[in-house]
Design an enzyme around this catalytic site. Structure first.
Site, PDB file in Angstrom:
ATOM      1  N   ARG A  21       0.815  -1.210   0.000  1.00 34.25           N
ATOM      2  CA  ARG A  21       0.000   0.000   0.000  1.00 34.25           C
ATOM      3  C   ARG A  21       0.852   1.264   0.000  1.00 34.25           C
ATOM      4  O   ARG A  21       1.790   1.384   0.773  1.00 34.25           O
ATOM      5  CB  ARG A  21      -0.930  -0.005   1.219  1.00 34.25           C
ATOM      6  CG  ARG A  21      -2.008  -1.052   1.039  1.00 34.25           C
ATOM      7  CD  ARG A  21      -2.860  -1.255   2.255  1.00 34.25           C
ATOM      8  NE  ARG A  21      -4.028  -2.056   1.871  1.00 34.25           N
ATOM      9  CZ  ARG A  21      -4.918  -2.513   2.724  1.00 34.25           C
ATOM     10  NH1 ARG A  21      -4.786  -2.268   4.011  1.00 34.25           N
ATOM     11  NH2 ARG A  21      -5.955  -3.207   2.285  1.00 34.25           N
ATOM     12  N   SER A 137     -21.681 -14.659  13.077  1.00 34.89           N
ATOM     13  CA  SER A 137     -21.090 -13.512  12.403  1.00 34.89           C
ATOM     14  C   SER A 137     -21.260 -13.642  10.895  1.00 34.89           C
ATOM     15  O   SER A 137     -20.936 -14.685  10.316  1.00 34.89           O
ATOM     16  CB  SER A 137     -19.605 -13.468  12.797  1.00 34.89           C
ATOM     17  OG  SER A 137     -18.935 -12.403  12.190  1.00 34.89           O
ATOM     18  N   LYS A 156     -18.022 -19.774  17.852  1.00 34.02           N
ATOM     19  CA  LYS A 156     -18.405 -18.836  16.794  1.00 34.02           C
ATOM     20  C   LYS A 156     -18.882 -19.604  15.572  1.00 34.02           C
ATOM     21  O   LYS A 156     -18.371 -20.678  15.274  1.00 34.02           O
ATOM     22  CB  LYS A 156     -17.188 -18.007  16.349  1.00 34.02           C
ATOM     23  CG  LYS A 156     -16.690 -17.052  17.381  1.00 34.02           C
ATOM     24  CD  LYS A 156     -15.403 -16.381  16.949  1.00 34.02           C
ATOM     25  CE  LYS A 156     -14.173 -17.089  17.444  1.00 34.02           C
ATOM     26  NZ  LYS A 156     -13.953 -17.051  18.878  1.00 34.02           N
ATOM     27  N   SER A 189     -19.634  -2.071   3.025  1.00 28.28           N
ATOM     28  CA  SER A 189     -19.008  -0.902   2.399  1.00 28.28           C
ATOM     29  C   SER A 189     -18.273  -1.195   1.111  1.00 28.28           C
ATOM     30  O   SER A 189     -17.932  -0.272   0.386  1.00 28.28           O
ATOM     31  CB  SER A 189     -18.043  -0.266   3.376  1.00 28.28           C
ATOM     32  OG  SER A 189     -16.920  -1.101   3.538  1.00 28.28           O
ATOM     33  N   HIS A 217     -21.522   2.544   7.970  1.00 23.17           N
ATOM     34  CA  HIS A 217     -21.668   3.178   6.649  1.00 23.17           C
ATOM     35  C   HIS A 217     -23.085   3.665   6.396  1.00 23.17           C
ATOM     36  O   HIS A 217     -23.448   3.960   5.258  1.00 23.17           O
ATOM     37  CB  HIS A 217     -21.223   2.213   5.550  1.00 23.17           C
ATOM     38  CG  HIS A 217     -19.754   1.984   5.576  1.00 23.17           C
ATOM     39  ND1 HIS A 217     -18.843   2.837   5.003  1.00 23.17           N
ATOM     40  CD2 HIS A 217     -19.021   1.032   6.200  1.00 23.17           C
ATOM     41  CE1 HIS A 217     -17.611   2.414   5.236  1.00 23.17           C
ATOM     42  NE2 HIS A 217     -17.694   1.312   5.967  1.00 23.17           N
ATOM     43  N   THR A 245     -19.811   4.943  13.721  1.00 20.47           N
ATOM     44  CA  THR A 245     -18.571   5.719  13.754  1.00 20.47           C
ATOM     45  C   THR A 245     -18.905   7.200  13.673  1.00 20.47           C
ATOM     46  O   THR A 245     -19.942   7.582  13.122  1.00 20.47           O
ATOM     47  CB  THR A 245     -17.638   5.346  12.588  1.00 20.47           C
ATOM     48  OG1 THR A 245     -16.428   6.092  12.718  1.00 20.47           O
ATOM     49  CG2 THR A 245     -18.244   5.663  11.249  1.00 20.47           C
ATOM     50  N   LYS A 248     -16.975   8.776   9.599  1.00 18.24           N
ATOM     51  CA  LYS A 248     -17.353   8.691   8.186  1.00 18.24           C
ATOM     52  C   LYS A 248     -18.365   9.796   7.883  1.00 18.24           C
ATOM     53  O   LYS A 248     -17.971  10.953   7.835  1.00 18.24           O
ATOM     54  CB  LYS A 248     -17.782   7.270   7.867  1.00 18.24           C
ATOM     55  CG  LYS A 248     -16.527   6.358   7.915  1.00 18.24           C
ATOM     56  CD  LYS A 248     -16.728   4.870   7.804  1.00 18.24           C
ATOM     57  CE  LYS A 248     -15.368   4.177   7.896  1.00 18.24           C
ATOM     58  NZ  LYS A 248     -15.437   2.741   8.136  1.00 18.24           N
ATOM     59  N   THR A 277      -8.037   3.799  28.301  1.00 19.67           N
ATOM     60  CA  THR A 277      -7.540   4.635  27.220  1.00 19.67           C
ATOM     61  C   THR A 277      -8.059   6.058  27.404  1.00 19.67           C
ATOM     62  O   THR A 277      -9.159   6.265  27.927  1.00 19.67           O
ATOM     63  CB  THR A 277      -7.958   4.038  25.850  1.00 19.67           C
ATOM     64  OG1 THR A 277      -7.278   4.714  24.809  1.00 19.67           O
ATOM     65  CG2 THR A 277      -9.443   4.135  25.620  1.00 19.67           C
ATOM     66  N   THR A 278      -7.255   7.015  26.996  1.00 19.68           N
ATOM     67  CA  THR A 278      -7.644   8.425  27.112  1.00 19.68           C
ATOM     68  C   THR A 278      -8.909   8.678  26.299  1.00 19.68           C
ATOM     69  O   THR A 278      -9.036   8.189  25.179  1.00 19.68           O
ATOM     70  CB  THR A 278      -6.493   9.313  26.584  1.00 19.68           C
ATOM     71  OG1 THR A 278      -5.329   9.026  27.364  1.00 19.68           O
ATOM     72  CG2 THR A 278      -6.828  10.788  26.694  1.00 19.68           C
TER      73      THR A 278
HETATM   74  C1  PLP Z   1     -14.549   1.851   9.030  1.00 16.60           C
HETATM   75  C2  PLP Z   1     -15.334   0.747   9.648  1.00 16.60           C
HETATM   76  C3  PLP Z   1     -15.298   0.526  11.024  1.00 16.60           C
HETATM   77  C4  PLP Z   1     -14.345   1.258  11.907  1.00 16.60           C
HETATM   78  O1  PLP Z   1     -14.721   2.572  12.124  1.00 16.60           O
HETATM   79  P1  PLP Z   1     -13.577   3.640  12.445  1.00 16.60           P
HETATM   80  O2  PLP Z   1     -14.284   4.705  13.178  1.00 16.60           O
HETATM   81  O3  PLP Z   1     -13.025   4.069  11.119  1.00 16.60           O
HETATM   82  O4  PLP Z   1     -12.554   2.944  13.277  1.00 16.60           O
HETATM   83  C5  PLP Z   1     -16.153  -0.406  11.560  1.00 16.60           C
HETATM   84  N1  PLP Z   1     -16.990  -1.123  10.799  1.00 16.60           N
HETATM   85  C6  PLP Z   1     -17.021  -0.973   9.456  1.00 16.60           C
HETATM   86  C7  PLP Z   1     -17.972  -1.790   8.660  1.00 16.60           C
HETATM   87  C8  PLP Z   1     -16.184  -0.050   8.841  1.00 16.60           C
HETATM   88  O5  PLP Z   1     -16.188   0.082   7.517  1.00 16.60           O
END
Ligand code: PLP
Length: 404
Positions: A21, A137, A156, A189, A217, A245, A248, A277-278
């Site tokens: 990459r 899953s 799983k 996605s 997404h 998230t 995005k 974690t902070t």
């Molecule tokens: C990008 C993504 C995440 C992670 O989210 P981030 O905030 O970028 O860490 C989780 N699940 C899916 C399906 C994603 O595409």
């Protein structure tokens, strides 16, 4: 052990598979998204149009978001200064969690430093909280859910992508009283298809399973208030845990879950990835909240986004490009070969100022390498013309496959 050689060999393996990459060094310009400046390997700076951003609505540059972030920095400074438990919870975090709980019609929400951590930490923790848990899953689930399921250290099962009959077969085979978790996504996605949320909820009720839905997404993009596909389909109240998230469509950074207060309290109390974690910088929380609140009434922006994606699919198909079947805002174009995919995207960038990252294995199965275009409401018709003319030239030059 020859350590340097071991590292070199690890990189060489990736190169040999054609999936080494190279990151594009970009400088976005506020107010001009999706235009940006790209710094080449030689240090030249060139104008490009970004076609692969997950800032799906350009919220990362919207003044209501950036101003609230600046204001927060002026008010309270840069970092949170601690974990949530030790001085790192601010009013910004509390307000954002309320705003997210409201978005998803849930009692509570819990912030994480990314969506990845939200998935990984929550799913792993559910495995520890619920003895004998069995996780189901979807086979195309994101890496963060897969890692979470590994961390859960429990039984799983992988169900074939979007195949509810297969899911039911697996559920039926398990002991009735065993606790179960069905983990899946709404918008996938890379293909732009959508999970059968309602049918999965039906099965979860029938087999007394919990449902865990990654709406990463979809948040901000679907549903009347941007609550995601579960909101759009009227089943938000039937999904036990919704994960999203802030990085995005929300345009900032961070992740979260939304669920019943008792679930959120348990994860808050048990998940190492949350506890040790902070916490998010207050400015991130402020910007994300401004964005989420804005999006709750941004129907026209969402409609415009869908129109752009539908128009681009139609135009690409009309021009003979192999657009893959997507029912969402994601526009994948099949190339089918990793080396060709990379050559195409290099040529688009070098010769046409079109930036789209090649999507290769392991992100997608071998043989389905593709371009993944994400038109936003800020990609206008003139940019569509530019893109299609550039793809036409490059496809011809490399004799890439056109649609049948
Ligand atoms: C990008 C993504 C995440 C992670 O989210 P981030 O905030 O970028 O860490 C989780 N699940 C899916 C399906 C994603 O595409």
């Amino acid at each position: 052990m020859d350590y340097p050689e071991a590292f070199r060999a690890a990189v060489a393996r990736v190169r040999a598979e054609g999936r080494y990459r190279v990151f594009a060094n970009l400088r976005r310009r506020k107010g001009e998204f999706p235009r940006a400046r790209w710094r080449t390997a030689d240090g030249d700076v060139r104008e490009v149009t970004v076609w692969c951003s997950n800032d799906y609505l350009g919220m990362g540059q919207r003044p209501c978001v950036t101003e609230s972030m600046k204001q927060a920095i002026d008010d309270v400074g840069a970092g949170a200064g601690g974990t949530r438990n030790i001085s790192g919870t601010t009013h910004y975090h509390v307000e954002l969690e309320q705003s997210l709980a409201d978005l998803h019609g849930k009692e509570a929400a819990l912030l994480f430093t990314s969506g990845y951590i939200a998935n990984e930490a929550t799913i792993a923790t559910l495995g520890r909280i619920l003895p004998g848990l069995i996780i189901y899953s979807d086979e195309l689930n994101h890496a963060s859910m897969i890692e979470g399921a590994k961390g859960a250290r429990c039984e799983k099962h992988i169900w074939r992508h979007n195949d509810v009959a297969h899911l039911e077969e697996l559920l039926r085979a398990a002991p009735k009283e065993a606790p179960k978790l069905i983990a899946f996504e709404s918008v996938y996605s890379m293909d732009g298809d959508i999970g059968p949320v309602r049918e999965v909820c039906d099965l979860a009720e029938k087999y007394s399973a919990l449902t865990y839905l990654d709406e990463v997404h979809a948040v901000g993009l679907y549903g009347l208030r941007g609550g995601g596909v579960a909101e759009r389909d009227g089943v938000m109240h039937r999904v036990d845990i919704i994960e999203g998230t802030l990085g995005k469509a929300i345009g900032v950074m961070g992740g979260y879950i939304a669920a019943d207060a008792v679930i959120v309290d348990a994860v808050r109390s048990w998940a190492p990835g949350f506890i040790f974690t902070t916490s998010l910088a207050p400015a991130l929380a402020a910007g994300a909240r401004a964005s989420v609140e804005y999006l709750k009434s941004a129907h026209e922006l969402r409609e415009h986004h869908q129109e752009r994606a539908a128009t681009l699919k139609k135009r690409l198909a009309g021009a003979g490009f192999p657009v893959m079947p997507s029912v969402t805002h994601i526009v994948p174009v099949q190339v089918g070969d990793p080396v060709l995919c990379k050559r195409i995207t290099d040529a688009l960038l070098d010769d046409h100022g079109i930036y789209v990252q090649p999507i290769n294995y392991p992100t997608v199965p071998k043989g389905t390498e593709r371009l993944r275009l994400t038109p936003t409401p800020l990609h206008d018709d003139a940019m569509f013309d530019e893109l299609i003319a550039a793809m036409d030239e490059v496809w011809t030059r490399f004799r890439a496959v056109r649609a049948a």
